[in-house]
Scaffold this active site. Structure first.
Site, mmCIF file in Angstrom:
data_model
loop_
_atom_site.group_PDB
_atom_site.id
_atom_site.type_symbol
_atom_site.label_atom_id
_atom_site.label_comp_id
_atom_site.label_asym_id
_atom_site.label_seq_id
_atom_site.Cartn_x
_atom_site.Cartn_y
_atom_site.Cartn_z
ATOM 1 N N THR A 182 37.871 31.042 55.873
ATOM 2 C CA THR A 182 37.694 29.932 54.940
ATOM 3 C C THR A 182 38.617 28.771 55.289
ATOM 4 O O THR A 182 38.190 27.607 55.360
ATOM 5 C CB THR A 182 37.944 30.390 53.499
ATOM 6 O OG1 THR A 182 37.085 31.481 53.187
ATOM 7 C CG2 THR A 182 37.692 29.261 52.512
ATOM 8 N N GLY A 230 38.684 37.858 58.600
ATOM 9 C CA GLY A 230 39.319 37.946 57.302
ATOM 10 C C GLY A 230 38.785 36.821 56.437
ATOM 11 O O GLY A 230 38.669 35.674 56.889
ATOM 12 N N CYS A 231 38.451 37.124 55.193
ATOM 13 C CA CYS A 231 37.758 36.131 54.360
ATOM 14 C C CYS A 231 38.600 34.885 54.110
ATOM 15 O O CYS A 231 38.102 33.760 54.228
ATOM 16 C CB CYS A 231 37.319 36.763 53.040
ATOM 17 S SG CYS A 231 38.631 37.609 52.117
ATOM 18 N N ASN A 232 39.882 35.060 53.792
ATOM 19 C CA ASN A 232 40.743 33.893 53.582
ATOM 20 C C ASN A 232 40.932 33.120 54.876
ATOM 21 O O ASN A 232 40.939 31.884 54.896
ATOM 22 C CB ASN A 232 42.110 34.334 53.051
ATOM 23 C CG ASN A 232 42.043 34.945 51.680
ATOM 24 O OD1 ASN A 232 41.381 34.437 50.792
ATOM 25 N ND2 ASN A 232 42.727 36.068 51.488
#
Length: 350
Positions: free
Chosen positions: A156, A151-153
């Site tokens: 990060t 998942g991108c969030n």
């Protein structure tokens, strides 16, 4: 001879970014693209920027169409990838850009997603620290046949804080992270809150109060980095009017007795040899504009002694390093290609 690739969900944002990056990859050939409601239509009608792939037509997303390729990318809505697992048993490498194979806990899946729980696959964040001995997730990707892109969030925030967790210089029991995110991370489906009239000139928080689906994924990654005890995360994403990008500001308490030099050394040591995760010089902080189109995470670190907290600001392109770039970087590792093949650290400006 190049390896044959099929991409499911090719009319969406994540699928389109996977195709954009694969189109420049010398070791693969994109042979099949599929979609659901858009099946039968030219790919170029939905991805007009992909001029080199204008000869392709979207086929139905069925196991029969996807089978017979060396590599299959699944860029489908959450909960839809699991149905292909058994049908693609003979496929050498399957990479899921959805959430179906990310979580190791069925309880977390039930609480944040619901529906059928599927076996977790190798997690596609190569630079993520595992424990305090300097090991990284890329070691688990070597030779992998099933990979779950992150998942991108989640990736990060995990990349932002894992060095401090692994080195024991921060307390993961009181993490606060606020993310400015572009709406492309929510996909192409028509939603009122994603209309231009709703987001232009405005910043809109969503999934407030611990309800965002990426929270258990962050906890899982930080546990892998060595966090013990209760991992508490206050996670607040805010939609802002940029099509791509995440700017995550993550903070955590400084552990007792830790010096400023020890704090910065934790992050420097973690990423000194990494191509795609770069710690900026002291006093410098990233902009989302600097990573558009790049498979790069840029990170700035501050030590707030008055508040007793470490502050990490990280910028990524949610479709590149956050999703498609991470998937292809992981593919490269799994198949023994140079990790940087088909990927760039350079963004697009202005």
């Amino acid at each position: 001879m190049p390896l044959s690739v099929a991409v499911s969900g090719a009319s969406g944002y994540a699928g389109g970014e996977i195709l954009r990056l694969l189109a420049a990859h010398p070791e693969v050939e994109i042979r099949t693209v599929t979609a659901h409601s858009n099946a039968g239509q030219p790919l170029i009608d939905h991805q007009p920027h992909l001029r080199s792939l204008r000869h392709l037509t979207l086929q139905p997303s069925t196991p029969e169409v996807l089978a017979g390729h060396d590599i299959v990318f699944l860029a489908l809505p959450h909960g839809q990838s699991g149905q292909y697992t058994e049908a693609l048993a003979d496929t050498a490498l399957v990479i899921d850009a959805g959430a179906d194979h990310r979580l190791t806990s069925s309880e977390d899946w039930d609480a944040f997603y619901g529906g059928d729980f599927h076996k977790p696959w190798a997690y596609g964040v190569p630079e993520l620290l595992i424990g305090s001995d300097g090991g990284k997730q890329r070691d688990k990707l070597v030779g992998a046949s099933r990979i779950a892109a992150p998942g991108c969030n989640a990736s990060t925030v995990a990349l932002s804080l894992a060095p401090g967790v692994a080195a024991g210089v921060i307390d993961p029991g009181d993490i606060v992270t606020v993310l400015a995110v572009g709406p492309s991370g929510a996909g192409k489906s028509l939603k009122t809150n994603l209309l231009a009239a709703e987001i232009l000139g405005s910043a809109n928080p969503y999934a407030i109060g611990g309800s965002h689906r990426h929270i258990p994924e962050i906890r899982q990654a930080l546990r892998g980095a060595g966090a013990s005890g209760d991992i508490r995360i206050s996670f607040t994403p805010v939609l802002v009017p940029m099509s791509r990008g995440i700017l995550a500001t993550s903070t955590a308490p400084i552990a007792a007795g830790v010096t400023d030099a020890q704090i910065r050394e934790a992050w420097q040591a973690a990423y000194a040899d990494e191509t795609f995760v770069q710690l900026l010089p002291e006093g410098s902080f990233p902009r989302t504009a600097d990573v558009v189109g790049a498979n790069t995470a840029l990170m700035g670190l501050a030590i707030d002694r008055a508040a007793g907290r470490v502050v990490v600001v990280t910028a990524v392109d949610n479709l590149a390093k956050g999703t498609a770039g991470a998937a292809i970087q992981s593919m490269n590792i799994a198949l023994g290609f140079a990790e940087t093949t088909g990927l760039s650290v350079n963004g697009v400006a202005p």
